[in-house]
Scaffold this motif. Structure first.
Motif, PDB file in Angstrom:
ATOM      1  N   TRP A  57      -3.518  48.916 110.663  1.00 32.56           N
ATOM      2  CA  TRP A  57      -4.358  49.464 110.121  1.00 32.56           C
ATOM      3  C   TRP A  57      -4.316  50.573 108.820  1.00 32.56           C
ATOM      4  CZ3 TRP A  57      -9.236  49.360 111.776  1.00 32.56           C
ATOM      5  CH2 TRP A  57     -10.737  49.700 111.064  1.00 32.56           C
ATOM      6  N   SER A  58      -4.770  50.113 107.479  1.00 28.42           N
ATOM      7  CA  SER A  58      -5.012  50.388 106.506  1.00 28.42           C
ATOM      8  C   SER A  58      -6.170  50.481 105.851  1.00 28.42           C
ATOM      9  CB  SER A  58      -3.642  49.420 104.959  1.00 28.42           C
ATOM     10  OG  SER A  58      -2.747  49.227 105.653  1.00 28.42           O
ATOM     11  N   HIS A  59      -7.001  50.630 106.441  1.00 30.16           N
ATOM     12  CA  HIS A  59      -8.785  50.036 106.409  1.00 30.16           C
ATOM     13  C   HIS A  59      -9.034  52.035 106.111  1.00 30.16           C
ATOM     14  CE1 HIS A  59     -12.384  49.250 105.731  1.00 30.16           C
ATOM     15  NE2 HIS A  59     -12.720  49.930 106.701  1.00 30.16           N
ATOM     16  N   GLN A 110      -7.041  34.730 103.655  1.00 32.05           N
ATOM     17  CA  GLN A 110      -7.619  34.460 102.842  1.00 32.05           C
ATOM     18  C   GLN A 110      -7.773  35.336 101.419  1.00 32.05           C
ATOM     19  OE1 GLN A 110     -11.449  36.117 104.677  1.00 32.05           O
ATOM     20  NE2 GLN A 110     -11.840  35.679 102.768  1.00 32.05           N
ATOM     21  N   THR A 111      -7.783  34.569 100.241  1.00 30.45           N
ATOM     22  CA  THR A 111      -8.159  34.930  99.117  1.00 30.45           C
ATOM     23  C   THR A 111      -8.737  36.631  98.756  1.00 30.45           C
ATOM     24  OG1 THR A 111      -8.419  33.255  97.941  1.00 30.45           O
ATOM     25  CG2 THR A 111      -9.121  34.981  96.385  1.00 30.45           C
ATOM     26  N   GLY A 112      -7.867  37.638  98.424  1.00 32.17           N
ATOM     27  CA  GLY A 112      -8.559  38.707  98.269  1.00 32.17           C
ATOM     28  C   GLY A 112      -7.714  39.439  99.867  1.00 32.17           C
ATOM     29  N   SER A 113      -7.667  39.357 100.745  1.00 29.35           N
ATOM     30  CA  SER A 113      -7.096  39.669 101.753  1.00 29.35           C
ATOM     31  C   SER A 113      -5.882  40.599 101.514  1.00 29.35           C
ATOM     32  CB  SER A 113      -7.416  39.096 102.816  1.00 29.35           C
ATOM     33  OG  SER A 113      -5.743  38.232 101.966  1.00 29.35           O
ATOM     34  N   GLY A 114      -5.475  41.019 100.587  1.00 27.40           N
ATOM     35  CA  GLY A 114      -4.096  41.625 100.456  1.00 27.40           C
ATOM     36  C   GLY A 114      -2.931  40.927 100.513  1.00 27.40           C
ATOM     37  N   LYS A 115      -2.286  39.792 100.313  1.00 30.57           N
ATOM     38  CA  LYS A 115      -1.265  39.385 100.851  1.00 30.57           C
ATOM     39  C   LYS A 115      -0.184  39.825  99.703  1.00 30.57           C
ATOM     40  CE  LYS A 115      -2.801  34.978  99.495  1.00 30.57           C
ATOM     41  NZ  LYS A 115      -4.152  35.236 100.028  1.00 30.57           N
ATOM     42  N   SER A 116      -1.306  39.969  98.295  1.00 25.95           N
ATOM     43  CA  SER A 116      -0.455  40.408  97.188  1.00 25.95           C
ATOM     44  C   SER A 116      -0.520  41.589  97.104  1.00 25.95           C
ATOM     45  CB  SER A 116      -0.885  39.860  95.352  1.00 25.95           C
ATOM     46  OG  SER A 116      -0.943  38.727  95.304  1.00 25.95           O
ATOM     47  N   GLY A 121       2.234  44.718  94.889  1.00 27.26           N
ATOM     48  CA  GLY A 121       1.665  46.049  95.400  1.00 27.26           C
ATOM     49  C   GLY A 121       1.418  45.936  94.126  1.00 27.26           C
ATOM     50  N   HIS A 122       1.139  47.288  93.735  1.00 26.89           N
ATOM     51  CA  HIS A 122       0.047  47.602  92.745  1.00 26.89           C
ATOM     52  C   HIS A 122      -0.211  49.207  91.786  1.00 26.89           C
ATOM     53  CE1 HIS A 122      -4.404  47.835  90.382  1.00 26.89           C
ATOM     54  NE2 HIS A 122      -3.903  46.746  90.608  1.00 26.89           N
ATOM     55  N   GLY A 123       0.224  49.136  90.979  1.00 26.38           N
ATOM     56  CA  GLY A 123       0.457  50.717  90.075  1.00 26.38           C
ATOM     57  C   GLY A 123       1.417  50.840  91.034  1.00 26.38           C
TER      58      GLY A 123
HETATM   59  N1  ATP Z   1      -3.462  47.830 102.149  1.00 24.98           N
HETATM   60  C1  ATP Z   1      -4.287  48.142 101.056  1.00 24.98           C
HETATM   61  N2  ATP Z   1      -4.697  49.081 100.685  1.00 24.98           N
HETATM   62  C2  ATP Z   1      -5.056  49.747  99.821  1.00 24.98           C
HETATM   63  N3  ATP Z   1      -5.535  48.419  98.506  1.00 24.98           N
HETATM   64  C3  ATP Z   1      -5.495  47.114  98.898  1.00 24.98           C
HETATM   65  C4  ATP Z   1      -5.148  46.975 100.191  1.00 24.98           C
HETATM   66  N4  ATP Z   1      -4.994  45.354 100.409  1.00 24.98           N
HETATM   67  C5  ATP Z   1      -5.341  44.601  99.615  1.00 24.98           C
HETATM   68  N5  ATP Z   1      -5.814  45.927  98.318  1.00 24.98           N
HETATM   69  C6  ATP Z   1      -6.136  45.891  97.578  1.00 24.98           C
HETATM   70  O1  ATP Z   1      -7.599  44.752  97.230  1.00 24.98           O
HETATM   71  C7  ATP Z   1      -7.316  43.542  96.361  1.00 24.98           C
HETATM   72  C8  ATP Z   1      -7.158  42.229  96.500  1.00 24.98           C
HETATM   73  O2  ATP Z   1      -5.818  42.647  97.194  1.00 24.98           O
HETATM   74  P1  ATP Z   1      -4.996  41.340  96.925  1.00 24.98           P
HETATM   75  O3  ATP Z   1      -5.247  40.983  95.667  1.00 24.98           O
HETATM   76  O4  ATP Z   1      -3.999  41.429  97.020  1.00 24.98           O
HETATM   77  O5  ATP Z   1      -5.374  40.258  97.867  1.00 24.98           O
HETATM   78  P2  ATP Z   1      -5.299  38.578  98.021  1.00 24.98           P
HETATM   79  O6  ATP Z   1      -5.338  38.074  99.299  1.00 24.98           O
HETATM   80  O7  ATP Z   1      -3.297  38.757  97.611  1.00 24.98           O
HETATM   81  O8  ATP Z   1      -5.744  37.792  96.468  1.00 24.98           O
HETATM   82  P3  ATP Z   1      -5.371  35.910  95.938  1.00 24.98           P
HETATM   83  O9  ATP Z   1      -5.751  35.260  96.661  1.00 24.98           O
HETATM   84  O10 ATP Z   1      -6.771  36.448  95.000  1.00 24.98           O
HETATM   85  O11 ATP Z   1      -3.854  36.728  95.394  1.00 24.98           O
HETATM   86  C9  ATP Z   1      -6.619  44.974  94.898  1.00 24.98           C
HETATM   87  O12 ATP Z   1      -7.409  44.986  94.247  1.00 24.98           O
HETATM   88  C10 ATP Z   1      -5.962  45.188  95.912  1.00 24.98           C
HETATM   89  O13 ATP Z   1      -5.869  46.309  95.817  1.00 24.98           O
END
Ligand code: ATP
Length: 908
Positions: A57-59, A110-116, A121-123
């Motif tokens: 749960w990271s919501h 799906q795109t934008g679901s948080g895979k990357s 990671g981010h920062g």
């Molecule tokens: N667990 C989380 N906690 C906080 N922010 C998150 C989390 N997961 C994803 N995000 C945020 O959601 C956004 C989309 O995530 P991310 O880029 O990882 O998606 P993705 O599935 O890799 O998309 P793509 O297929 O386009 O590469 C980003 O801004 C990211 O910082």
């Protein structure tokens, strides 16, 4: 001994993104221990549950600490941060590697679901890959000196079945080849394997690889989420004393957005499937399904590993010698329900796969020597890789930006010209000025002159390369930068073009919550916007003279309560020279976009891009285009009455496209006399080339034999020949009813005569009202008129009288609608909605009127009849009230808006 392990699956739900928050999205996911449940937003009691090895749960329940790290907000929070994910999954991967097992981590979603986010990671919130690498080196430092270690790092991208080396600056056209070796299985020939001796080195390589990935293949920003990224770490341990080696291959895979599988279908397109972009994902799905079936004891003859590049490279990870983990990344939002459900199902299949992991070890001294030699060779090949990749504006002079190497800042991307813009730093301020007609957009607005930049301004250069401007340290704030993501920049661009959820009518619902179908359309618009920009740029560079534009199409105008039902994003394609227009659906456009990219890549490679029309993705034959729809009620036909109507043909934006004169005469199958209809209403769609498409609602089964008329789907007729008569044959079980109907007919004829009278008086009243309407200021007058209509209805002595009032109101609203439509789209929209409601109410009244009272002697039945009638009347009254008050509100809002606009312009 092989070790039979199931693939471990973890699900992770991310927080709402800004767009979902702005749109008031609801969370449809709940997690309880290892069970993840998804609630159907259309039917909240409909819940589907899935059990995985781990569920995160990271919501919610997090806050940002002083370093920008997301941490749990308190003891009651269930928030799972990056460290938790590493603890549960990453440590296991490292343990396996130390033991000599191969390990694979896949991120699916799906795109934008948080895979990357989970992987890279981010920062400050570093993902699992950098932490695994760092921890690996930390542990090596603490090991005894009797061991030697060898670590190599590679990073590749699979896009459109081509392998691109993300650590190599020289691009190989057509990508690297995947070859097969009896011992090592499939491998990428010529892929750079960089020997690494510190985490810092890996960090630099990853930064460089990520930078190349964004602009690789077609220089398009939007391709990165359609490509798979594979990081491979080869880890060898050499036990000098015991002459033993252990080796492990760690594959870390960020898969392409999974939703593309569906939306790139070429259905309805005359050109073939435009891409092999999805081939790898589709094949991965097939491999997973086959392995899951095999694990359940079914006889599986063939696992299609060889069908795609990705599955070739992941062969050992799936059903082979590897311990494998999949992270299924999901969005919490209601709007993503379908995609999320499909991700959960995919994950459920994956967890059934059984792998056979073995420890990879060897014992000969020769091997040690070989490895030492190889190590030396690799170290000598180590190349110095680029700098940090940050774009810095020089303090002392102007910095020119563009593709050409002569620029201070070299930028590559679609639509970026050799000399594109100049950044200047003077007196602590940075300005940007575009060169000639180069595209530069600041905060959603295109600029043509020198513009001063503020800290955190958003810039788009060329068709789609987006940047965030970080000002000098003195101007920086502690604001969260992560909100300025690609979606934010696209939404801002859409807003600057006047497109928003509100504009789409999201707030039209009574409960004030945005309609999911409207949200879905908005979501599509934002996703398609950069693709359309790229297609336009390719059209310019390939001299195709096409202009593509996103449009919103209303599929069904409104339901019985006036709520907008469905909207769809379509792409209007116009040939700038011939002015021909085509309308493409979203899947067709996506398919074409892939084909355009293929052609564009050939163009960039200097190949011949002359293609014949038939296979040109920028060309289509002239086709019928939907002009608009008109809705007519066919109730009267059920009583064999002629239908004469004059109605507006409204286009997808609710604007009047034409006036339609309808004259429908009932006839029998043989074309003579009258027939029985079981239809209630019909929508007539008008197309160019005189094509008319009828969609008939409320009928059982319909067929047509008339020449020039074709049934194209159940209940839909296409009439190509305008001269062909229109014949609709209902279910003809009529013989037994003829006598009864004849009686009805006689009565109805009398009523028809009466209706004609009413019609006449309404026409007069209409003319009178038109004149009256001209005298007054339209908005105020119309509000007053509505009050009058309401009063009349409330005081009305009979049903017939009410019907007359409604008809009058309906016609008036149409009159007003036509007069206002051209000057005020919003007003026209409100009136259109009101008119449709009126029509619905009118239809209901017609029905009501034809209910016959039972015999007066039968008191019981009579009572029931009266109760039913009064119930219907009450319901009708409520609908009417709500329609009128909604229109009043709409009108008041529009008047207010207009007044404000006038005030702003200084016009009293
Ligand atoms: N667990 C989380 N906690 C906080 N922010 C998150 C989390 N997961 C994803 N995000 C945020 O959601 C956004 C989309 O995530 P991310 O880029 O990882 O998606 P993705 O599935 O890799 O998309 P793509 O297929 O386009 O590469 C980003 O801004 C990211 O910082």
């Amino acid at each position: 001994m092989p070790n039979s392990d199931s693939v471990k699956v973890a699900v992770r739900v991310r927080p709402f993104n800004q767009r979902e928050k702005d749109a008031g999205s609801r969370c449809v996911i709940s997690i309880n221990s290892s069970t993840t449940s998804i609630h159907d937003p259309k039917n909240p009691s409909h819940v589907k549950s899935f059990t995985f090895d781990l569920a995160y749960w990271s919501h919610s329940g997090f806050l940002k600490d002083k370093d920008g790290k997301l941490v749990s907000s308190g003891p009651n929070s269930r928030y799972a941060g990056q460290r938790d994910i590493f603890h549960d999954l990453g440590e296991g991967i490292l343990d396996n590697a130390w033991q000599g097992y191969n390990a694979t981590l896949l991120a699916y979603g799906q795109t934008g679901s948080g895979k990357s986010y989970s992987m890279i990671g981010h920062g400050a919130n570093r993902g699992i890959i950098p932490v695994i690498c760092e921890e690996l080196f930390k542990t090596i430092q603490n090991q005894d000196t009797n061991k030697q270690y060898q670590i190599t790092f590679s990073m590749l991208e699979i896009y459109n079945e081509q392998v691109i080396d993300l650590l190599s600056k020289t691009k190989k056209y057509g990508g690297l080849k995947v070859r097969e070796d009896q011992q090592q299985g499939f491998y990428v020939d010529g892929l750079k394997l960089v020997p690494c001796d510190s985490y810092a080195q890996i960090e630099r390589l990853m930064e460089q690889g990520t930078k190349i990935r964004t602009n690789a293949s077609t220089s398009m920003n939007t391709t990165s989420s359609r490509s798979h990224m594979v990081i491979t770490i080869h880890f060898k341990q050499i036990f000098l004393k015991d002459e033993i080696t252990k080796q492990s291959i760690i594959n870390l895979v960020d898969l392409a957005g999974s939703e593309r599988q569906k939306s790139s279908g070429s259905e309805g397109d005359r050109l073939k499937e435009g891409t092999r972009v999805n081939l790898s994902l589709t094949t991965l799905g097939n491999v997973i399904s086959a392995l899951a079936e095999a694990a359940m004891g079914k006889k599986v003859l063939h696992v299609p590993y060889r069908d795609s590049v990705l599955t070739k490279l992941l062969q050992s990870a799936l059903g082979g010698n590897s311990r494998t983990i999949m992270i299924a990344a999901i969005s919490p939002a209601d709007i993503c329900y379908d995609e999320t459900l499909s991700t959960l199902r995919y994950a459920e299949r994956t967890k059934k796969i059984k792998n056979q992991a073995v420890i990879n070890s060897g014992t000969t001294a020769k091997l040690i020597n070989d490895l030492k030699m190889e190590n030396c060779n690799l170290l000598s090949r180590l190349s110095s890789l680029g700098n940090s990749g940050k774009t810095v504006v020089d303090e002392t002079r102007s910095s020119e930006v563009g593709q050409s190497p002569s620029n201070v800042i070299i930028l590559r991307g679609l639509g970026i010209l050799d000399k594109h813009a100049t950044f200047t730093y003077t007196d602590g301020k940075v300005t940007v000025s575009p060169w000639d007609k180069c595209k530069v957009i600041v905060n959603g607005v295109p600029i043509v002159v020198k513009t001063k930049l503020q800290h955190l301004d958003r810039l788009i250069l060329g068709s789609n390369s987006a940047y965030l401007y970080i000002g000098p340290p003195i101007n920086r704030t502690c604001e969260d930068l992560s909100r300025y993501d690609y979606d934010f920049i696209q939404s801002e661009l859409a807003a600057a073009k006047g497109f928003s959820v509100d504009k789409l009518g999201a707030a039209n619902r009574k409960d004030g919550k945005p309609d999911p179908s409207v949200l879905a359309a908005f979501h599509d618009y934002i996703k398609l916007m950069p693709l359309v920009a790229e297609a336009n740029q390719m059209s310019i560079e390939l001299k195709k003279d096409l202009k593509l534009e996103l449009k919103v199409k209303n599929l069904a105008s409104s339901d019985s309560r006036g709520y907008d039902l469905q909207k769809e994003i379509i792409i209007k394609v116009e040939h700038k020279v011939t002015n021909q227009v085509w309308i493409w659906s979203k899947p067709k456009f996506i398919n074409r976009k892939f084909l355009m990219e293929e052609l564009y890549r050939q163009f960039l490679n200097g190949e011949d891009v002359q293609v014949d029309k038939e296979s040109d993705p920028f060309w289509d034959p002239v086709e019928a285009i939907h002009l608009g729809s008109a809705h007519i009620w066919l109730q009267s036909l059920a009583y064999c009455m002629k239908l004469e109507e004059q109605i507006e043909l409204l286009n997808s934006e609710g604007m009047e496209e034409a006036i339609l004169l309808i004259n429908i005469i009932p006839c029998m199958q043989n074309g003579r006399s009258s027939s029985i209809f079981s239809v209630e209403s019909c929508t007539i769609d008008f197309w160019t080339k005189c094509t008319i498409l009828f969609t008939v609602e409320g009928c059982a089964e319909l067929c047509s034999t008339e020449e020039g008329m074709a049934v194209i789907s159940e209940g839909s007729y296409i009439i190509d020949n305008p001269k062909a008569g229109i014949l609709i044959q209902g279910d003809l079980d009529t013989e037994s009813h003829i006598a009864e109907l004849y009686q009805k007919l006689l009565k109805l004829e009398q009523e028809t005569e009466l209706l004609r009278d009413i019609n006449r008086s309404l026409t007069e009243e209409n003319i009178h009202l038109k004149a009256k309407l001209k005298e007054y200021e339209a908005e105020t007058h119309f509000c007053k008129y509505l009050t009058e209509v309401k009063c009349k209805i409330l005081k009305s002595p009979s049903k017939l009288h009410v019907n007359k009032i409604i008809s009058a109101a309906s016609r008036d609203s149409r009159t007003v609608c036509s007069s206002r439509v051209s000057c005020d789209a919003e007003f026209a929209k409100a009136l259109k909605s009101f008119y449709q409601k009126m029509n619905v109410i009118r239809g209901q009244f017609l029905k009501l009127q034809h209910y016959r009272a039972p015999d007066e002697d039968n008191i019981q039945l009579l009572r029931l009849f009266t109760e039913r009638q009064s119930h219907l009347l009450k319901d009708f009254g409520e609908q009417l009230e709500s329609s009128i008050s909604k229109l009043k509100n709409d009108v008041a809002l529009i008047v207010k808006k207009k007044r404000e606009a006038r005030l702003q312009q200084g016009i009293k």
